[in-house]
Structures are given as structure tokens and as C-alpha cells.
Motif scaffolding. Structure first.
Motif, PDB file in Angstrom:
ATOM      1  N   ILE A   7      -1.334 -23.729  34.372  1.00 46.79           N
ATOM      2  CA  ILE A   7      -1.367 -23.302  32.985  1.00 46.79           C
ATOM      3  C   ILE A   7      -0.427 -24.145  32.141  1.00 46.79           C
ATOM      4  CG2 ILE A   7      -0.803 -21.384  31.427  1.00 46.79           C
ATOM      5  CD1 ILE A   7      -1.896 -19.495  33.465  1.00 46.79           C
ATOM      6  N   SER A   8       0.702 -24.562  32.690  1.00 51.20           N
ATOM      7  CA  SER A   8       1.676 -25.342  31.933  1.00 51.20           C
ATOM      8  C   SER A   8       1.131 -26.685  31.468  1.00 51.20           C
ATOM      9  CB  SER A   8       2.919 -25.596  32.790  1.00 51.20           C
ATOM     10  OG  SER A   8       2.579 -26.292  33.963  1.00 51.20           O
ATOM     11  N   ALA A   9       0.112 -27.215  32.167  1.00 51.60           N
ATOM     12  CA  ALA A   9      -0.419 -28.536  31.825  1.00 51.60           C
ATOM     13  C   ALA A   9      -1.598 -28.461  30.883  1.00 51.60           C
ATOM     14  CB  ALA A   9      -0.858 -29.266  33.098  1.00 51.60           C
ATOM     15  N   ARG A  10      -2.066 -27.264  30.563  1.00 51.29           N
ATOM     16  CA  ARG A  10      -3.312 -27.166  29.827  1.00 51.29           C
ATOM     17  C   ARG A  10      -3.210 -27.612  28.378  1.00 51.29           C
ATOM     18  NH1 ARG A  10      -4.156 -22.582  33.104  1.00 51.29           N
ATOM     19  NH2 ARG A  10      -3.471 -21.145  31.505  1.00 51.29           N
ATOM     20  N   ALA A  11      -2.052 -27.446  27.777  1.00 52.63           N
ATOM     21  CA  ALA A  11      -1.924 -27.895  26.392  1.00 52.63           C
ATOM     22  C   ALA A  11      -2.136 -29.392  26.296  1.00 52.63           C
ATOM     23  CB  ALA A  11      -0.547 -27.525  25.836  1.00 52.63           C
ATOM     24  N   LEU A  12      -1.548 -30.157  27.238  1.00 55.63           N
ATOM     25  CA  LEU A  12      -1.730 -31.608  27.245  1.00 55.63           C
ATOM     26  C   LEU A  12      -3.168 -31.970  27.541  1.00 55.63           C
ATOM     27  CD1 LEU A  12       1.487 -32.758  29.154  1.00 55.63           C
ATOM     28  CD2 LEU A  12       1.017 -32.941  26.704  1.00 55.63           C
ATOM     29  N   THR A  13      -3.768 -31.264  28.511  1.00 57.79           N
ATOM     30  CA  THR A  13      -5.167 -31.529  28.853  1.00 57.79           C
ATOM     31  C   THR A  13      -6.064 -31.295  27.661  1.00 57.79           C
ATOM     32  OG1 THR A  13      -4.740 -30.847  31.121  1.00 57.79           O
ATOM     33  CG2 THR A  13      -7.042 -30.913  30.420  1.00 57.79           C
ATOM     34  N   ALA A  14      -5.866 -30.151  26.982  1.00 63.76           N
ATOM     35  CA  ALA A  14      -6.695 -29.818  25.821  1.00 63.76           C
ATOM     36  C   ALA A  14      -6.493 -30.840  24.712  1.00 63.76           C
ATOM     37  CB  ALA A  14      -6.337 -28.419  25.315  1.00 63.76           C
ATOM     38  N   ALA A  15      -5.242 -31.246  24.502  1.00 67.64           N
ATOM     39  CA  ALA A  15      -4.962 -32.204  23.433  1.00 67.64           C
ATOM     40  C   ALA A  15      -5.662 -33.532  23.691  1.00 67.64           C
ATOM     41  CB  ALA A  15      -3.453 -32.420  23.323  1.00 67.64           C
ATOM     42  N   ALA A  16      -5.615 -33.986  24.949  1.00 65.49           N
ATOM     43  CA  ALA A  16      -6.271 -35.251  25.292  1.00 65.49           C
ATOM     44  C   ALA A  16      -7.776 -35.153  25.103  1.00 65.49           C
ATOM     45  CB  ALA A  16      -5.946 -35.621  26.733  1.00 65.49           C
ATOM     46  N   LEU A  17      -8.352 -34.032  25.551  1.00 65.42           N
ATOM     47  CA  LEU A  17      -9.788 -33.840  25.425  1.00 65.42           C
ATOM     48  C   LEU A  17     -10.205 -33.806  23.969  1.00 65.42           C
ATOM     49  CD1 LEU A  17     -12.592 -33.118  26.524  1.00 65.42           C
ATOM     50  CD2 LEU A  17     -11.882 -30.720  26.543  1.00 65.42           C
ATOM     51  N   LEU A  18      -9.438 -33.082  23.159  1.00 57.53           N
ATOM     52  CA  LEU A  18      -9.794 -32.957  21.765  1.00 57.53           C
ATOM     53  C   LEU A  18      -9.656 -34.283  21.024  1.00 57.53           C
ATOM     54  CD1 LEU A  18      -8.208 -29.480  21.010  1.00 57.53           C
ATOM     55  CD2 LEU A  18     -10.627 -30.046  21.211  1.00 57.53           C
ATOM     56  N   ALA A  19      -8.717 -35.111  21.460  1.00 59.04           N
ATOM     57  CA  ALA A  19      -8.580 -36.434  20.851  1.00 59.04           C
ATOM     58  C   ALA A  19      -9.827 -37.267  21.101  1.00 59.04           C
ATOM     59  CB  ALA A  19      -7.355 -37.141  21.407  1.00 59.04           C
ATOM     60  N   VAL A  20     -10.341 -37.188  22.335  1.00 55.13           N
ATOM     61  CA  VAL A  20     -11.561 -37.918  22.678  1.00 55.13           C
ATOM     62  C   VAL A  20     -12.731 -37.408  21.864  1.00 55.13           C
ATOM     63  CG1 VAL A  20     -13.226 -38.374  24.502  1.00 55.13           C
ATOM     64  CG2 VAL A  20     -10.790 -38.481  24.993  1.00 55.13           C
ATOM     65  N   VAL A  21     -12.847 -36.062  21.769  1.00 55.85           N
ATOM     66  CA  VAL A  21     -13.941 -35.470  21.012  1.00 55.85           C
ATOM     67  C   VAL A  21     -13.854 -35.860  19.545  1.00 55.85           C
ATOM     68  CG1 VAL A  21     -14.946 -33.301  20.219  1.00 55.85           C
ATOM     69  CG2 VAL A  21     -14.207 -33.536  22.585  1.00 55.85           C
ATOM     70  N   SER A 168       1.294  -8.207  30.398  1.00 51.83           N
ATOM     71  CA  SER A 168       1.844  -7.512  31.572  1.00 51.83           C
ATOM     72  C   SER A 168       3.315  -7.810  31.791  1.00 51.83           C
ATOM     73  CB  SER A 168       1.049  -7.902  32.823  1.00 51.83           C
ATOM     74  OG  SER A 168      -0.321  -7.539  32.682  1.00 51.83           O
ATOM     75  N   GLY A 169       3.907  -8.648  30.935  1.00 52.21           N
ATOM     76  CA  GLY A 169       5.327  -8.885  30.996  1.00 52.21           C
ATOM     77  C   GLY A 169       5.769 -10.093  31.790  1.00 52.21           C
ATOM     78  N   LEU A 170       4.836 -10.925  32.241  1.00 55.58           N
ATOM     79  CA  LEU A 170       5.239 -12.133  32.962  1.00 55.58           C
ATOM     80  C   LEU A 170       5.889 -13.109  31.997  1.00 55.58           C
ATOM     81  CD1 LEU A 170       3.248 -10.889  35.084  1.00 55.58           C
ATOM     82  CD2 LEU A 170       2.703 -13.240  35.722  1.00 55.58           C
ATOM     83  N   THR A 171       6.886 -13.821  32.482  1.00 50.20           N
ATOM     84  CA  THR A 171       7.552 -14.834  31.661  1.00 50.20           C
ATOM     85  C   THR A 171       6.698 -16.100  31.606  1.00 50.20           C
ATOM     86  OG1 THR A 171       8.725 -15.857  33.518  1.00 50.20           O
ATOM     87  CG2 THR A 171       9.768 -13.941  32.467  1.00 50.20           C
ATOM     88  N   GLU A 172       7.044 -16.978  30.690  1.00 50.45           N
ATOM     89  CA  GLU A 172       6.305 -18.232  30.580  1.00 50.45           C
ATOM     90  C   GLU A 172       6.404 -19.036  31.869  1.00 50.45           C
ATOM     91  OE1 GLU A 172       4.204 -19.164  28.151  1.00 50.45           O
ATOM     92  OE2 GLU A 172       4.612 -17.132  27.439  1.00 50.45           O
ATOM     93  N   ASP A 173       7.586 -19.039  32.484  1.00 51.60           N
ATOM     94  CA  ASP A 173       7.757 -19.774  33.740  1.00 51.60           C
ATOM     95  C   ASP A 173       6.881 -19.183  34.839  1.00 51.60           C
ATOM     96  OD1 ASP A 173       9.539 -21.597  32.728  1.00 51.60           O
ATOM     97  OD2 ASP A 173      11.331 -20.497  33.355  1.00 51.60           O
ATOM     98  N   GLU A 174       6.761 -17.876  34.866  1.00 49.62           N
ATOM     99  CA  GLU A 174       5.918 -17.234  35.878  1.00 49.62           C
ATOM    100  C   GLU A 174       4.444 -17.530  35.637  1.00 49.62           C
ATOM    101  OE1 GLU A 174       8.583 -13.319  37.097  1.00 49.62           O
ATOM    102  OE2 GLU A 174       7.341 -13.247  35.295  1.00 49.62           O
ATOM    103  N   ILE A 175       4.056 -17.508  34.373  1.00 48.38           N
ATOM    104  CA  ILE A 175       2.659 -17.793  34.034  1.00 48.38           C
ATOM    105  C   ILE A 175       2.294 -19.226  34.411  1.00 48.38           C
ATOM    106  CG2 ILE A 175       1.032 -18.060  32.118  1.00 48.38           C
ATOM    107  CD1 ILE A 175       2.428 -15.716  30.752  1.00 48.38           C
ATOM    108  N   LYS A 176       3.253 -20.127  34.273  1.00 47.40           N
ATOM    109  CA  LYS A 176       3.007 -21.532  34.621  1.00 47.40           C
ATOM    110  C   LYS A 176       2.701 -21.709  36.110  1.00 47.40           C
ATOM    111  CE  LYS A 176       5.960 -23.382  30.959  1.00 47.40           C
ATOM    112  NZ  LYS A 176       7.253 -24.044  30.664  1.00 47.40           N
ATOM    113  N   GLN A 177       3.108 -20.750  36.911  1.00 50.56           N
ATOM    114  CA  GLN A 177       2.901 -20.853  38.352  1.00 50.56           C
ATOM    115  C   GLN A 177       1.543 -20.326  38.800  1.00 50.56           C
ATOM    116  OE1 GLN A 177       6.424 -19.575  40.722  1.00 50.56           O
ATOM    117  NE2 GLN A 177       7.438 -19.386  38.727  1.00 50.56           N
TER     118      GLN A 177
END
Length: 343
Positions: A7-21, A168-177
């Protein structure tokens, strides 16, 4: 097993994809055509379908709701983001995707607008995350360090899961995992059963087939998080809408009528109609999956609401697509759906 995406890498992935589009949209902007017409005056509308299934435009056409439209199938697609990217770049004229993906593509500069709802979730038809019966995963924190299969990144399942974990209360670091694995829906059930992934998101016939085989346990439904809702929309290019306002009205209203027809007729009648459509088009498909049909999940004439977009605001912020509150009206219009505006 395919490469895992955190999940932590998805912002970069989305940004790259959207740049191509965005570049693709710009490169074809001068050469694309708003639409083509036949000698009889009917407007050609190219679209993608799905193997062994029927979507709402196909049902609308069969019911006689698309008079003056020549609906032309150009292939199949199981990815909503790819579907609307194809529409934005003029490979097709009509595409469908999760609302959050529509926002992403528009924010990347694509000149598209949502005109009618395309799918939704309700008690009969929804996106559900499954685990094996013997899985130790029982609560949100159990997903930390686990893999979850989704059909595509940046779409419905990812947004639901991310929102659920945050609520559900998970932290950002936990969600990244929590690791996302991209798998086609046809492969997800077996991946769960074989242990290739810990959790998998299933919907429609894929979900019903998995349940019929047994051995899987429900972990989370999208309706448990949001209740009944329209999850995605059909989009058209803005140039198509400007050049073909009446065809746009026929499409939006016809699709809305088809959604109403499916929701107001008994299941057996709907299945028989869908079966006849598949048989008539002669693509060598099977009608067997139709025994798992439950509903299209689209409510209220296919009308789009502000909350169909605003409910994903936090997720869109978290992924870096937009900053602050979104303005839903920037992404859709009900103007061409006569059922939605009471005509």
C-alpha cells in the motif's frame, strides 16, 4: 505468484500511471474523433464487454432502449481503470470504472465525465474478501504482513480495504504492511485455496462459484463498510458529449432503464434474458456462469450522487491523488439521464 505491491508504494505507482495516461490523452487529443455515424444516422459507440457475461449497455440494447445507437463491441476487459483509460484515449467511446478511478483519471487531465452508474453493491451482489476456513485471519490487525489479491490497483477493492483498515484503527505504518497482489478474478479463488495469497476479493459469478465449492470464509464485505451504494460509473469523453448530446442522453437514460428493468424483474426472467443475449452474439461463450447471477447492484435509475464520489475522499487524499475535500460535481453529471432528472 505475482509480484506483491505494498500500500505504501501505490501513490507512486498511481502517479506514474497517470502521467503516462495524461501524455496519451494529450497526444491523441487532436486526432481523436468525437464519434462516427452510419449512413442511417445512428451513432457508433465502441465499448468493451466481459466474457460469459452481459453488461448494462448490452442489456439496454437488447431491451430496445438504445434507439439510434450502434453499439460496437471491440473486446473484453476486466480492469475498470484500463476501461476508462481506453475511453479517454479514444480506443473506445464508453468505459466503466470505480468512482475513485474516475477521479484519478480526470485529475490526470483526461477529459471524461461520468453520466450514469455502472455497478453497485447491495445484499445480493457485492465485493467480499475471503480467507480459507482454516485461516487465522479474523480481525483487521491480522492482515498486517498478509497478502490480499485484488483484480487491479487503484480501484474498488483497494479503496474499500484501505478505508476499512483506517476505520479499524490501524496506523499508517501498519497499513503499509498489508500487501496487495494483482490477480485476475478468474485466478483469485484458486490462489486463496492454494495459499498463494492470504485473502482475496471476489464479486459476481466468481464469488458465487467460490461459495458453491465451500472451504472459504467471509472476512469483509464492502456493504459492511458503506451499506448499499453505487460503486462505479460509465464515462464518455467530453468531446463525444458535446458533439452527440442526444446520443449521450439515449445512452445514459437507456442504461438507467436497463438497471431498473433488472432490479424490478424476477431473477429467472433476468437470467433468461442475459442467456439469450450471450447466445445471440455468437462469441463461443458459456452461459453456465449465469446461474450465479444475483443483481447488477445499481439503484435508483442509475442516478449518480455526490456521495458516490465523496465517500472515497479520504482514500484519494491518502494516495495523493487530490488534496483536501473533493467537489463531486466536477466528475459527473445526471443531465443526460432523463430518469435521474425526472423527465
Amino acid at each position: 505468484m505475482q509480484t506483491k505491491h505494498q500500500i505504501s508504494a501505490r501513490a507512486l505507482t498511481a502517479a506514474a500511471l497517470l502521467a503516462v495516461v495524461s501524455m496519451a490523452v494529450s497526444s491523441c487529443a487532436t486526432s481523436s474523433q468525437a464519434a462516427s455515424s452510419n449512413p442511417d444516422g445512428s451513432v457508433v459507440v465502441r465499448y468493451e464487454g466481459g466474457a460469459n457475461g452481459v453488461n448494462l449497455p448490452e442489456l439496454a440494447e437488447d431491451l430496445g432502449y438504445l434507439q439510434g445507437i450502434d453499439l460496437q463491441w471491440v473486446g473484453n476487459n476486466t480492469s475498470g481503470p484500463a476501461s476508462i483509460q481506453n475511453t479517454a484515449t479514444s480506443a473506445t467511446d464508453l468505459g466503466s470504472a470505480f468512482a475513485g478511478a474516475v477521479v484519478k483519471l480526470q485529475e490526470a487531465g483526461a477529459q471524461i465525465t461520468a453520466v450514469v452508474s455502472s455497478y453497485g453493491s447491495d445484499a445480493a451482489s457485492n465485493y467480499t474478501f475471503y480467507v480459507r476456513d482454516d485461516s487465522s485471519i479474523k480481525e483487521p490487525k491480522d492482515l498486517i504482513g498478509k497478502s490480499v489479491a485484488v483484480n487491479t490497483l487503484g480501484a474498488h477493492s483497494e479503496a474499500v480495504l484501505s478505508s476499512y483498515l483506517r476505520r479499524s484503527g490501524l496506523t499508517e505504518d501498519e497499513i503499509k504492511q498489508v500487501q496487495l497482489v494483482v490477480l485476475p478474478p478468474s485466478d483469485t479463488e484458486q490462489a486463496i485455496r492454494s495459499g498463494q495469497v492470504d485473502v482475496g476479493a471476489l464479486s459476481s459469478v466468481f464469488q458465487e462459484h467460490a461459495l458453491a465449492q465451500g472451504g472459504l470464509r467471509k472476512f469483509l464485505r464492502d456493504v459492511d463498510v458503506y451499506g448499499d451504494f453505487n460503486g462505479g460509473q460509465y464515462v464518455l469523453r467530453d468531446e463525444f458529449i458535446a458533439a452527440n448530446p442526444e446520443a449521450t442522453r439515449t445512452l445514459a437514460t437507456g442504461i438507467g432503464k436497463a438497471a431498473d428493468w433488472a432490479s424490478t424483474h424476477n431473477r429467472e426472467e433476468v437470467v433468461q434474458r442475459l442467456k439469450s443475449i450471450i447466445e445471440k452474439r455468437g462469441r463461443g461463450e458459456s452461459t453456465e456462469p449465469l446461474k450465479y447471477y444475483r443483481s447488477f447492484g445499481v439503484s435508483e435509475h442509475g442516478a449518480i450522487k455526490d456521495e458516490d464520489f465523496s465517500r472515497w475522499g479520504q482514500w484519494l487524499n491518502d494516495t495523493g491523488i487530490v488534496e483536501g475535500e473533493i467537489t463531486p460535481g466536477d466528475y459527473y453529471t445526471n443531465e443526460y439521464n432523463d430518469l435521474a432528472v425526472g423527465k
